[in-house]
Design a protein around this motif. Sequence first.
Motif, mmCIF file in Angstrom:
data_model
loop_
_atom_site.group_PDB
_atom_site.id
_atom_site.type_symbol
_atom_site.label_atom_id
_atom_site.label_comp_id
_atom_site.label_asym_id
_atom_site.label_seq_id
_atom_site.Cartn_x
_atom_site.Cartn_y
_atom_site.Cartn_z
ATOM 1 N N ARG A 105 0.929 -1.130 -0.049
ATOM 2 C CA ARG A 105 0.088 0.230 0.060
ATOM 3 C C ARG A 105 1.005 1.366 -0.025
ATOM 4 O O ARG A 105 1.736 1.559 0.878
ATOM 5 C CB ARG A 105 -0.845 0.001 1.328
ATOM 6 C CG ARG A 105 -2.137 -0.946 0.928
ATOM 7 C CD ARG A 105 -3.034 -1.265 2.341
ATOM 8 N NE ARG A 105 -4.267 -1.962 1.989
ATOM 9 C CZ ARG A 105 -3.929 -3.467 2.069
ATOM 10 N NH1 ARG A 105 -2.963 -3.858 2.355
ATOM 11 N NH2 ARG A 105 -5.209 -4.094 1.779
ATOM 12 N N LEU A 106 0.550 2.253 -0.923
ATOM 13 C CA LEU A 106 1.450 3.264 -1.176
ATOM 14 C C LEU A 106 0.386 4.479 -0.646
ATOM 15 O O LEU A 106 -0.326 4.814 -1.301
ATOM 16 C CB LEU A 106 1.748 3.480 -2.852
ATOM 17 C CG LEU A 106 2.750 4.727 -2.976
ATOM 18 C CD1 LEU A 106 4.107 4.616 -2.072
ATOM 19 C CD2 LEU A 106 2.794 4.791 -4.269
ATOM 20 N N ASN A 110 4.325 9.408 -4.407
ATOM 21 C CA ASN A 110 4.244 8.715 -5.607
ATOM 22 C C ASN A 110 5.334 7.771 -6.137
ATOM 23 O O ASN A 110 5.262 7.592 -7.278
ATOM 24 C CB ASN A 110 4.008 9.876 -7.040
ATOM 25 C CG ASN A 110 5.203 10.675 -7.013
ATOM 26 O OD1 ASN A 110 6.007 10.980 -6.301
ATOM 27 N ND2 ASN A 110 5.092 11.293 -8.417
ATOM 28 N N GLU A 111 6.138 7.758 -5.412
ATOM 29 C CA GLU A 111 7.315 6.694 -5.719
ATOM 30 C C GLU A 111 7.574 5.369 -4.854
ATOM 31 O O GLU A 111 7.003 5.731 -3.482
ATOM 32 C CB GLU A 111 8.566 7.591 -5.640
ATOM 33 C CG GLU A 111 8.801 8.407 -6.774
ATOM 34 C CD GLU A 111 10.185 9.160 -6.679
ATOM 35 O OE1 GLU A 111 10.375 9.715 -7.684
ATOM 36 O OE2 GLU A 111 11.085 8.777 -5.778
ATOM 37 N N ILE A 112 7.979 4.669 -4.965
ATOM 38 C CA ILE A 112 8.181 3.235 -4.344
ATOM 39 C C ILE A 112 9.478 2.735 -4.891
ATOM 40 O O ILE A 112 9.579 2.654 -6.266
ATOM 41 C CB ILE A 112 7.129 2.369 -4.235
ATOM 42 C CG1 ILE A 112 7.352 1.210 -3.178
ATOM 43 C CG2 ILE A 112 6.603 1.809 -5.497
ATOM 44 C CD1 ILE A 112 5.972 0.397 -2.836
ATOM 45 N N TRP A 127 -2.031 -1.958 -10.146
ATOM 46 C CA TRP A 127 -2.323 -0.787 -9.023
ATOM 47 C C TRP A 127 -3.887 -0.561 -9.254
ATOM 48 O O TRP A 127 -4.659 -0.838 -10.057
ATOM 49 C CB TRP A 127 -1.457 0.466 -9.424
ATOM 50 C CG TRP A 127 -1.749 1.027 -10.973
ATOM 51 C CD1 TRP A 127 -2.951 2.023 -11.086
ATOM 52 C CD2 TRP A 127 -1.153 0.997 -12.077
ATOM 53 N NE1 TRP A 127 -2.734 2.235 -12.559
ATOM 54 C CE2 TRP A 127 -1.747 1.651 -13.076
ATOM 55 C CE3 TRP A 127 -0.095 0.050 -12.232
ATOM 56 C CZ2 TRP A 127 -1.198 1.672 -14.319
ATOM 57 C CZ3 TRP A 127 0.623 0.044 -13.548
ATOM 58 C CH2 TRP A 127 0.046 0.965 -14.697
#
Length: 421
Positions: A105-106, A110-112, A127
């Motif tokens: 879960r992000l 907006n980055e992972i 997503w």
Amino acid sequence: MSQLPPNSSGADALSIETKASVTRPRFQSKPKSKLQRVPLSVWILVPLALVAVAWYGYQSWAGSRTRLTFVPPPNAAMPPLELQLFPEQLAFNQPSPPPPLATIRLQEGNEIVLDSDLVPGAALVRWSGPGVGTGFANVVRGRECELTLSAPASVKGRVGTAEGFYSMGLRSLGLHAIPGARVVAMGGGEHGVPLCETVTDADGRYELTGFASSLPVLGVRVLAKGYAIGFVSHFVGGEEPLIVPLLATKPIRGRIDVPVGVDHKALRVLAKGLPGVEALVAADGSFELEHVPPSLEPRLLVYGLPLAFTHPLVHASAGQDAVRIGVVPSARLRGRVIERNSHIAMGGAMVWHDCGPAGGATVQTDEGGYFVLDRVPGGDVLLRAQREIKNPEGDFETLSGERRVKVDVGKDQVELIVQID
């Protein structure tokens, strides 16, 4: 005979000579320390080597990480996202969809960055989030990937079975509605990942909502009890209703021998080549496989077996009852592939059998023509071999051959010869 200086005794003269003998000349340098003895080239090369090792380590570390950057739709804030990662190689001997590698879960940003255990070489990421359409993309380890989110889209249609009738002397086609059918939007083709799903109403109508509007093509899978699986492709953006016709069929019923110590809940019976056609296994080993088209006789696979077990080649057709799949300990075959006439070893030949939960096993012979095949069941097993060669005329031709081997359950065999010509 030497003379002593005036006003000096013999002892004084001896003292002067001794001091003079131990006095170091001005031009003689001090002994060098151990560090001073190290050559200059070593002082230069060692730091360079350390820098190179550090750079290589950094590159290896960076190459094991995959950065995903999500771009929100125009004039929209970045929503929280739920990400699911799947293996890139979606195979026909796996459930469809396969179990995800992970769910992440992000919540912010907006980055992972994903480690190599989630993206071992390549992976498929799906997503979803509030206000955006569910999408997917293939990602590669060590590469940055920018993924653009888009608004959700929808498609309407109808599910039924085709039926013919005559009207004013002309043959026409009608559609008998199928209520309660499960309609799934698939991303990535027939064996892709599900994006959203719905159920048909009493008139067989449905509306699929929630997939990303940026997708060029959408797959639609339909499953209904008593009917063969249906699949159609849809170009996103079209306004015509998407009609999915189904064929009536009957289930395949049977039983597998669940090994002692194996949880039946971890097993699935799959129809090879028909992604989405699978059945759970009951505690007594029984299963009921729905949705097999009436014209096919697929190979049945038992997914989820430990490596120590396998099963023979089993085919079944729609409506067949009392199908038995005997799960047994695996055997291993060792042998050699040779050309029939010359007896020359065939290195680089492919050797395979069609049994087991993976739908078979394939290996390549080494330079001496030797091979080792795993997950071989007991009974009469057919081995096949094939090798492409270049003939004296410069053209390529394929040599092939086969051999049936009588295998005792769980007993390895060695020194098998498979001849090809």
